[in-house]
Design a protein around this motif. Structure first.
Motif, PDB file in Angstrom:
ATOM      1  N   LYS A  83      -2.032 -36.042  14.688  1.00  0.00           N
ATOM      2  CA  LYS A  83      -0.837 -36.414  13.949  1.00  0.00           C
ATOM      3  C   LYS A  83      -0.969 -37.861  13.485  1.00  0.00           C
ATOM      4  O   LYS A  83      -1.592 -38.673  14.153  1.00  0.00           O
ATOM      5  CB  LYS A  83       0.417 -36.283  14.833  1.00  0.00           C
ATOM      6  N   VAL A  84      -0.392 -38.146  12.313  1.00  0.00           N
ATOM      7  CA  VAL A  84      -0.408 -39.503  11.765  1.00  0.00           C
ATOM      8  C   VAL A  84       1.018 -39.944  11.471  1.00  0.00           C
ATOM      9  O   VAL A  84       1.948 -39.124  11.469  1.00  0.00           O
ATOM     10  CB  VAL A  84      -1.259 -39.592  10.473  1.00  0.00           C
ATOM     11  N   GLU A  85       1.186 -41.232  11.216  1.00  0.00           N
ATOM     12  CA  GLU A  85       2.473 -41.786  10.810  1.00  0.00           C
ATOM     13  C   GLU A  85       2.252 -42.618   9.557  1.00  0.00           C
ATOM     14  O   GLU A  85       1.188 -43.215   9.395  1.00  0.00           O
ATOM     15  CB  GLU A  85       3.046 -42.683  11.911  1.00  0.00           C
ATOM     16  N   PRO A 125       5.514 -38.744  13.775  1.00  0.00           N
ATOM     17  CA  PRO A 125       4.142 -38.222  13.779  1.00  0.00           C
ATOM     18  C   PRO A 125       4.087 -36.815  13.178  1.00  0.00           C
ATOM     19  O   PRO A 125       4.904 -35.956  13.506  1.00  0.00           O
ATOM     20  CB  PRO A 125       3.765 -38.211  15.263  1.00  0.00           C
TER      21      PRO A 125
END
Length: 190
Positions: A128-130, A168
């Motif tokens: 997951k990224v932000e 996320p």
């Protein structure tokens, strides 16, 4: 967020490519992760001042030269983005099966805006990224699941999704064909 903040990642990438440095070498010299350099270059986050100065040092340019090449604000009430400005976005090594094509990124008044074509291959993998933006996704073809926080949403062709990118998130393609979507990032000037 102003033009300087949005353009920092593009400027880092421009200098890195011109000097034939890899993301890994810049990250190592700046004492940060490869993923952070990738996120900065691709407009998903903005570095703190100490990190930015370390990156500029790792790029082996003077601070004044770094900022000299930054985009200048436009006085116009509209924005045109030319096809020759489009570029493929490099992602961190851990992202397998993701192809990002940068198609638009400008600042107008109090809103920074970027548009990307994203193709997610079957069995793609990434953590997951932000991002420091609100994100809008529009499914052009195929389908994929979008994990946002602890929730999961199935998106099919023609579906849309809008959310705060600071949560996320990651798209997951469990199908047999690639999924293509238009991704719009909205950076608010606060």
């Amino acid at each position: 967020m102003n033009d300087y903040l949005i353009g920092i990642g593009k400027r880092i990438k421009e200098i890195r490519k011109a000097s034939k440095k890899t993301i890994s070498s810049v990250a190592s010299d700046a004492e940060v992760s490869n993923g952070l350099i990738s996120r900065i270059e691709n407009g998903r986050t903005i570095p703190s001042l100490p990190v930015l100065l370390n990156i500029i040092n790792a790029l082996e340019v003077d601070v004044s030269d770094f900022f000299e090449g930054m985009p200048k604000p436009s006085e116009l009430a509209y924005i045109v983005s030319r096809s020759e400005e489009n570029a493929t976005i490099e992602k961190e090594d851990e992202a397998k099966g993701f192809s990002y094509k940068y198609i638009f990124g400008k600042q107008l008044s109090s809103i920074g805006f970027e548009a990307v074509l994203l193709e997610v291959q079957p069995n793609s993998q990434r953590e997951k990224v932000e991002t420091d933006a609100y994100e809008f996704k529009y499914m052009l073809s195929g389908e994929c699941y979008y994990t946002i926080g602890d929730d999961e949403v199935l998106l099919k062709e023609g579906d849309s999704l809008f959310f705060d990118g600071r949560i996320p998130h990651v798209p997951v393609n469990r199908g047999n064909i690639s999924a293509k979507m238009l991704v719009l990032y909205f950076f608010l000037n606060t």
